[in-house]
Design an enzyme around this catalytic site. Structure first.
Site, PDB file in Angstrom:
ATOM      1  N   SER A   1      63.634  53.865  72.855  1.00  0.00           N
ATOM      2  CA  SER A   1      64.241  52.860  74.494  1.00  0.00           C
ATOM      3  C   SER A   1      64.415  51.877  73.920  1.00  0.00           C
ATOM      4  CB  SER A   1      62.256  52.136  74.555  1.00  0.00           C
ATOM      5  OG  SER A   1      61.864  51.044  73.610  1.00  0.00           O
TER       6      SER A   1
ATOM      7  N   VAL B   1      62.571  50.552  63.722  1.00  0.00           N
ATOM      8  CA  VAL B   1      62.827  49.918  64.186  1.00  0.00           C
ATOM      9  C   VAL B   1      64.326  50.078  64.980  1.00  0.00           C
ATOM     10  CG1 VAL B   1      63.230  46.882  64.092  1.00  0.00           C
ATOM     11  CG2 VAL B   1      61.046  47.881  62.831  1.00  0.00           C
ATOM     12  N   LYS B   2      65.424  50.052  65.904  1.00  0.00           N
ATOM     13  CA  LYS B   2      65.946  49.943  67.011  1.00  0.00           C
ATOM     14  C   LYS B   2      66.485  48.520  66.765  1.00  0.00           C
ATOM     15  CE  LYS B   2      67.669  52.808  69.988  1.00  0.00           C
ATOM     16  NZ  LYS B   2      67.413  52.626  71.163  1.00  0.00           N
ATOM     17  N   ILE B   3      68.679  48.763  66.264  1.00  0.00           N
ATOM     18  CA  ILE B   3      68.855  46.934  66.132  1.00  0.00           C
ATOM     19  C   ILE B   3      70.634  47.465  66.541  1.00  0.00           C
ATOM     20  CG2 ILE B   3      69.610  45.845  64.873  1.00  0.00           C
ATOM     21  CD1 ILE B   3      67.151  46.267  62.624  1.00  0.00           C
TER      22      ILE B   3
END
Ligand code: G3P
Length: 223
Positions: free
Chosen positions: A27, A85-87
């Site tokens: 997402s 964790v998307k960054i």
């Protein structure tokens, strides 16, 4: 190839995970906004997704500065050990990714468009880079050529300059046709995320439909 659904719409996620061939969920703030999932509701979404059998979920941070990204990343990772964790792959994002990877958390750098960014992802110990296939095309780039060069570079990094004990995997995003999945597999991309409408098309083949209809007719005649 590991496949993910790129969505924050619960019924879509439910259908995708029930298909048997979808590994997890990705997402981002745009998808959350589209699905009207407010920040406070993200922990519930995460719980629901894992209760439905997802093996992994990539959830994006909101902040722009490295310190806040690190804090948000730790909060997200604390929700479930299967969270990645998307960054965004900005300078602040790489700085935060380096710190989060150092803490043993898994990180996806997203909106990666260049081979240089792929090299930096290896340097900071990220697990994935999300590359936007369709948007690269929109920008006039030869997306498969760029992604192919990224894959070759990452293969070389993994052999000659491993920055961590694991390779960086390309997570192809902004996938808009089923044919792109085949093309990605051809250049050894191991993971891809896409909306439900593309996931639904993957099992389809007219010849399989004809064969299945014939089997069904014959089976009826045998009863
Ligand atoms: O994960 C990126 C994706 O949500 C963007 O897809 O097709 O809007 O470029 P698209």
């Amino acid at each position: 190839m590991r496949l993910y659904i790129d969505s924050a719409v619960m019924p879509d996620i439910e259908e995708a995970l029930a298909s048997g061939y979808v590994y997890g969920v990705t997402s981002n703030p745009t998808l959350l906004r589209r699905a009207d999932v407010r920040a406070a509701a993200v922990p519930d979404l995460v719980r629901h997704v894992f209760a439905l059998g997802a093996k992994e979920m990539h959830v994006q941070t909101y902040a722009d500065d490295a310190e806040s990204i690190v804090r948000e990343g730790q909060e997200l990772a604390a929700l479930d050990s299967r969270i990645v964790v998307k960054i965004p792959a900005t300078a602040a994002g790489f700085k935060a990714a380096s710190q989060l990877s150092g803490m043993g958390l898994r990180v996806t750098l997203t909106a990666v468009y260049t081979v240089q960014q792929a090299i930096l992802a290896n340097a900071v110990g990220a697990h994935y880079i999300a590359v936007y296939l369709g948007r690269m095309r929109d920008a006039g780039l030869d997306a498969l050529d760029v992604v192919g060069r990224m894959q070759r570079t990452l293969d070389t990094c993994a052999t000659n300059a491993p920055a961590s004990g694991h390779p960086v995997e390309i997570l192809a995003a902004s996938v808009r046709t089923p044919e792109e999945v085949e093309a990605l597999a051809d250049i050894r991309v191991a993971t891809a995320t896409m909306p439900l409408n593309i996931l639904r098309m993957l099992p389809e083949s007219p010849a399989t439909g004809v064969a299945a209809a014939t089997f069904s007719e014959d089976a009826k005649a045998l009863r």
